[in-house]
Design an enzyme around this catalytic site. Structure first.
Site, PDB file in Angstrom:
ATOM      1  N   TYR A  28      26.394  31.801  38.574  1.00 36.66           N
ATOM      2  CA  TYR A  28      27.755  31.670  38.034  1.00 36.66           C
ATOM      3  C   TYR A  28      27.800  32.187  36.600  1.00 36.66           C
ATOM      4  O   TYR A  28      28.692  32.949  36.216  1.00 36.66           O
ATOM      5  CB  TYR A  28      28.170  30.194  38.096  1.00 36.66           C
ATOM      6  CG  TYR A  28      29.450  29.858  37.355  1.00 36.66           C
ATOM      7  CD1 TYR A  28      30.697  30.049  37.958  1.00 36.66           C
ATOM      8  CD2 TYR A  28      29.415  29.337  36.057  1.00 36.66           C
ATOM      9  CE1 TYR A  28      31.872  29.740  37.275  1.00 36.66           C
ATOM     10  CE2 TYR A  28      30.580  29.032  35.374  1.00 36.66           C
ATOM     11  CZ  TYR A  28      31.801  29.230  35.984  1.00 36.66           C
ATOM     12  OH  TYR A  28      32.964  28.920  35.307  1.00 36.66           O
ATOM     13  N   SER A  36      33.692  32.278  30.697  1.00 37.75           N
ATOM     14  CA  SER A  36      33.179  30.911  30.547  1.00 37.75           C
ATOM     15  C   SER A  36      32.130  30.863  29.434  1.00 37.75           C
ATOM     16  O   SER A  36      31.432  31.864  29.193  1.00 37.75           O
ATOM     17  CB  SER A  36      32.522  30.464  31.854  1.00 37.75           C
ATOM     18  OG  SER A  36      31.832  29.234  31.669  1.00 37.75           O
TER      19      SER A  36
HETATM   20  P1  NAP Z   1      39.529  24.968  40.020  1.00 39.04           P
HETATM   21  O1  NAP Z   1      40.294  23.796  39.554  1.00 39.04           O
HETATM   22  O2  NAP Z   1      38.419  24.795  41.000  1.00 39.04           O
HETATM   23  O3  NAP Z   1      40.578  26.056  40.571  1.00 39.04           O
HETATM   24  C1  NAP Z   1      40.112  27.294  41.028  1.00 39.04           C
HETATM   25  C2  NAP Z   1      41.288  28.098  41.518  1.00 39.04           C
HETATM   26  O4  NAP Z   1      40.795  29.386  41.921  1.00 39.04           O
HETATM   27  C3  NAP Z   1      41.978  27.492  42.723  1.00 39.04           C
HETATM   28  O5  NAP Z   1      43.379  27.651  42.561  1.00 39.04           O
HETATM   29  C4  NAP Z   1      41.487  28.353  43.894  1.00 39.04           C
HETATM   30  O6  NAP Z   1      42.425  28.497  44.950  1.00 39.04           O
HETATM   31  C5  NAP Z   1      41.313  29.679  43.203  1.00 39.04           C
HETATM   32  N1  NAP Z   1      40.389  30.594  43.897  1.00 39.04           N
HETATM   33  C6  NAP Z   1      39.044  30.500  44.041  1.00 39.04           C
HETATM   34  N2  NAP Z   1      38.583  31.576  44.715  1.00 39.04           N
HETATM   35  C7  NAP Z   1      39.663  32.336  45.007  1.00 39.04           C
HETATM   36  C8  NAP Z   1      39.839  33.576  45.689  1.00 39.04           C
HETATM   37  N3  NAP Z   1      38.800  34.234  46.224  1.00 39.04           N
HETATM   38  N4  NAP Z   1      41.085  34.078  45.819  1.00 39.04           N
HETATM   39  C9  NAP Z   1      42.151  33.427  45.255  1.00 39.04           C
HETATM   40  N5  NAP Z   1      42.050  32.265  44.605  1.00 39.04           N
HETATM   41  C10 NAP Z   1      40.810  31.723  44.483  1.00 39.04           C
HETATM   42  O7  NAP Z   1      38.862  25.741  38.793  1.00 39.04           O
HETATM   43  P2  NAP Z   1      39.136  25.757  37.206  1.00 39.04           P
HETATM   44  O8  NAP Z   1      38.181  24.845  36.590  1.00 39.04           O
HETATM   45  O9  NAP Z   1      40.580  25.631  36.930  1.00 39.04           O
HETATM   46  O10 NAP Z   1      38.629  27.237  36.894  1.00 39.04           O
HETATM   47  C11 NAP Z   1      39.504  28.312  36.620  1.00 39.04           C
HETATM   48  C12 NAP Z   1      38.689  29.390  35.924  1.00 39.04           C
HETATM   49  O11 NAP Z   1      38.144  28.844  34.724  1.00 39.04           O
HETATM   50  C13 NAP Z   1      37.508  29.891  36.743  1.00 39.04           C
HETATM   51  O12 NAP Z   1      37.361  31.282  36.571  1.00 39.04           O
HETATM   52  C14 NAP Z   1      36.319  29.160  36.124  1.00 39.04           C
HETATM   53  O13 NAP Z   1      35.129  29.853  36.307  1.00 39.04           O
HETATM   54  C15 NAP Z   1      36.758  29.105  34.685  1.00 39.04           C
HETATM   55  N6  NAP Z   1      36.098  28.065  33.885  1.00 39.04           N
HETATM   56  C16 NAP Z   1      36.234  26.744  34.188  1.00 39.04           C
HETATM   57  C17 NAP Z   1      35.593  25.791  33.406  1.00 39.04           C
HETATM   58  C18 NAP Z   1      35.684  24.323  33.663  1.00 39.04           C
HETATM   59  O14 NAP Z   1      34.961  23.533  33.001  1.00 39.04           O
HETATM   60  N7  NAP Z   1      36.537  23.866  34.565  1.00 39.04           N
HETATM   61  C19 NAP Z   1      34.807  26.201  32.318  1.00 39.04           C
HETATM   62  C20 NAP Z   1      34.694  27.561  32.054  1.00 39.04           C
HETATM   63  C21 NAP Z   1      35.349  28.481  32.838  1.00 39.04           C
HETATM   64  P3  NAP Z   1      42.780  27.250  45.972  1.00 39.04           P
HETATM   65  O15 NAP Z   1      43.588  26.293  45.142  1.00 39.04           O
HETATM   66  O16 NAP Z   1      43.546  27.881  47.070  1.00 39.04           O
HETATM   67  O17 NAP Z   1      41.452  26.690  46.393  1.00 39.04           O
END
Ligand code: NAP
Length: 250
Positions: A159, A145
């Site tokens: 985080y 991130s």
């Molecule tokens: P999201 O929409 O909240 O989705 C998170 C996903 O991770 C969900 O499918 C969830 O499963 C799964 N998950 C969480 N903990 C888990 C575990 N212990 N075991 C298995 N699955 C797990 O998040 P996102 O925004 O797409 O984020 C994806 C990645 O991008 C993350 O690593 C986040 O830190 C990174 N990121 C996001 C952003 C942003 O602005 N969105 C920016 C920088 C980095 P369920 O569907 O079953 O709940």
């Protein structure tokens, strides 16, 4: 006949992971969509991928739990075949908070879910991909991130620090396995439109902050997926241990 490539996408049921699973499937990969608890979104996506004629399975596994990770990779061996790509994407964040208000339980939960999980999945992938273990090589893409650069003051330093650990994991592991046929890179997204911001207590966070982004907008999960796909593909064949920032200039 060429063997179909196999990709595991952790947290592939929603957000960035879902866009990535969809893209890899469209590019011809057999895809494992991992999820923790939201079976509905994971299964709906899998059905859509299968309806397009691609191969896809869903595996429920908490990737912070060692036994679950071992079971997930065994399922992939059995049902999809030899692993080509791991996308470590699953992650969590907690409510916006200053450090003074963070409990040990919260900090440990962030690190277990965002760091231990990536290490465990990398371990299982390396055991399968490394020429040292009789594998044919492969690619790992970690989703870090922009928070690892900003530190996320007043929101979630825990985080941000967990993502700093992912940058270091990427660097160290890339050097450890470079001569064994495995490339390891990471993407560092900025503000992306997903449900994750609601978990931080501010669903509209991307809209609030978009004016400070040089490109003047938040990113879409599909834009991150394209970068992940490029890093997983042979088009990036001379890249390892690198960070690709996708933050609209932030
Ligand atoms: P999201 O929409 O909240 O989705 C998170 C996903 O991770 C969900 O499918 C969830 O499963 C799964 N998950 C969480 N903990 C888990 C575990 N212990 N075991 C298995 N699955 C797990 O998040 P996102 O925004 O797409 O984020 C994806 C990645 O991008 C993350 O690593 C986040 O830190 C990174 N990121 C996001 C952003 C942003 O602005 N969105 C920016 C920088 C980095 P369920 O569907 O079953 O709940």
């Amino acid at each position: 006949m060429s063997v179909q490539k196999v990709a595991v996408i952790t947290g592939g049921g929603r957000g960035i992971g879902a866009a990535t699973a969809q893209l890899f499937a469209r590019k011809g990969y057999a895809v494992c969509i991992n999820y923790k608890s939201n079976s509905e979104s994971a299964n709906k996506l899998a059905q859509a991928i299968i309806a397009e004629g691609e191969k896809c399975i869903t595996v429920q596994a908490d990737v912070s739990c060692e036994d679950d990770v071992i079971r997930m990779f065994s399922t992939v061996d059995r049902e999809l075949g030899s692993l080509s790509v791991l996308v470590n994407n699953a992650g969590i964040l907690k409510k916006q908070s200053r450090l003074e208000d963070m409990t040990a339980a919260r900090i440990n939960s962030i690190f277990t879910n965002n760091v231990t999980s990536y290490f465990l999945c990398c371990r299982e992938a390396v055991k399968r991909m490394s020429t040292r273990h009789g594998g044919f090589g492969g690619v790992i893409v970690n989703v870090s991130s922009g928070a690892s650069r900003s530190g996320s003051p007043n929101e979630y330093i825990d985080y941000a620090a967990s993502k700093g650990a992912i940058d270091t994991l990427t660097k160290g592991l890339s050097l450890e396995v470079a001569a064994e046929g495995i490339r390891v890179n990471c993407v560092r997204p900025g503000l992306i439109h997903t449900e994750m911001h609601a978990d931080g207590g501010e669903p509209e966070r991307v809209e609030r902050l978009k004016s400070i982004i040089p490109l003047q907008r938040g990113g879409e999960p599909a834009e991150v997926a394209e970068a992940i796909y490029w890093l997983a593909s042979d088009k990036s064949s001379f890249s390892t241990g690198n960070y690709l920032d996708l933050a609209g200039g932030l």
